[in-house]
Design an enzyme around this catalytic site. Sequence first.
Site, PDB file in Angstrom:
ATOM      1  N   LYS A 165       0.856  -1.190   0.000  1.00 30.48           N
ATOM      2  CA  LYS A 165       0.000   0.000   0.000  1.00 30.48           C
ATOM      3  C   LYS A 165       0.889   1.236   0.000  1.00 30.48           C
ATOM      4  CE  LYS A 165      -4.272  -1.656   0.300  1.00 30.48           C
ATOM      5  NZ  LYS A 165      -5.300  -1.322  -0.703  1.00 30.48           N
ATOM      6  N   ASP A 193      -0.344  -0.569  -4.656  1.00 27.19           N
ATOM      7  CA  ASP A 193      -1.686   0.020  -4.717  1.00 27.19           C
ATOM      8  C   ASP A 193      -1.640   1.410  -4.106  1.00 27.19           C
ATOM      9  OD1 ASP A 193      -4.365   0.641  -4.700  1.00 27.19           O
ATOM     10  OD2 ASP A 193      -4.988  -1.073  -3.462  1.00 27.19           O
ATOM     11  N   GLU A 219      -1.813  -0.435  -8.977  1.00 17.49           N
ATOM     12  CA  GLU A 219      -3.267  -0.397  -8.816  1.00 17.49           C
ATOM     13  C   GLU A 219      -3.748   1.016  -8.485  1.00 17.49           C
ATOM     14  OE1 GLU A 219      -4.543  -3.468  -6.188  1.00 17.49           O
ATOM     15  OE2 GLU A 219      -6.541  -2.634  -5.916  1.00 17.49           O
ATOM     16  N   ASP A 244      -9.193  -0.112  -9.772  1.00 15.20           N
ATOM     17  CA  ASP A 244      -9.958  -0.686  -8.659  1.00 15.20           C
ATOM     18  C   ASP A 244     -11.128   0.238  -8.315  1.00 15.20           C
ATOM     19  OD1 ASP A 244     -10.970  -1.845  -6.393  1.00 15.20           O
ATOM     20  OD2 ASP A 244      -9.158  -1.685  -5.178  1.00 15.20           O
ATOM     21  N   LYS A 268     -14.242  -6.781  -7.299  1.00 21.08           N
ATOM     22  CA  LYS A 268     -14.554  -7.115  -5.903  1.00 21.08           C
ATOM     23  C   LYS A 268     -16.058  -7.341  -5.824  1.00 21.08           C
ATOM     24  CE  LYS A 268     -10.731  -4.505  -3.900  1.00 21.08           C
ATOM     25  NZ  LYS A 268     -10.315  -3.231  -3.275  1.00 21.08           N
TER      26      LYS A 268
END
Length: 357
Positions: A165, A193, A219, A244, A268
């Site tokens: 992250k 991400d 991402e 995303d 997701k």
Amino acid sequence: MRIRSIDVRPRNLKLKNPLPISLGTFHSAANVLVTAEVEAPDGRRVTGYGEGAPMAVITGETQEGVLAFARLAAPSLIGLEAADLEAVHDLLNRASPRHGSAKAAIDLALHDAVSRALSIPLAALLGGSTRPFLTDMTIGMAAPEVMAAKAEQEVLAGFSILKLKLGSGEDDDVARVVAVRGRVGGSVTLRVDANQAWTPLQALHIIERIAPLRIELVEQPVPASDIQGLVEVSRRSAVPIMADESIFTLEDAFRLASEQACHVFNIKLMKSGGLHPARKINAIAEAARIRTFVGCMLESSVSVAAAAHFVAAHRNVMGADLDAHLYLDPDPVTGGPRVERGTFQFPAGPGSGAVPL
Ligand code: MG
């Protein structure tokens, strides 16, 4: 296979450790459990389970909102054919274009109940099989040396793919990737991400600096609504770009594919509204030669199990970030697919296999 009852209740989960990302720090998850009972062809009553995992900063939903929507919708679903997901989603979509987590909880419970009633694994109901696959483990955003230590610990636990992250600034983010790559060596796959934190220009600068460290994909580099920025970054980036927060619905998938805005979609179930719409998003992607990836919110093994069957069933899915249940203390679920040294393994049995405690 008529739907006989739908029960909706809150499900509060605790994390072992706080999870920091660029949008904030999470300590717990306020989710919703849906239990659906259907009548099998032989007259048996069969139960299936689904979970809704609202995450206000990403899906715009809260536990109260999911409870309200699911409880409002449930009575009108009673008596419908449980396998007729087209009819179920048509009804839910007419009630609201949003509420992805609430729809997912209902959709998952029905898929689980139908596959249990037919005595087949959920992956088989989705047209595939329960082949094992690798998941990554997420490393929350922290100081470079803290992330490097955590990364090393996860590699020792058997994970060969890590998702880092990022998103607090160019030099910090590059230092994080440098530190982790230096610590884990060259054989570990690294994904990053940014959770929308960069401008297109920053993204291109950062990607140029981290690309030599062998990054598999980047991402959501730019804000969710900046599709033009996503197009620009994807066109000029040396590393594949995954959307995303920019992709929730079928319409989003069609737009991103049409505009060639990214190389990979992160599907997701909580964004798409469950497995049925997720399969359609994956089909749009496949036709556009876009690979997909399956991630999760902060969820227990009830909904992570459904996502795992989805991954196993679809060849266009190139990767999985299904690790959230591993952060829970405890993960109040028995049965279902299990992660062993970074690999999802499926025990034999019908449905998703997961049963909430
Ligand atoms: Mg993400």
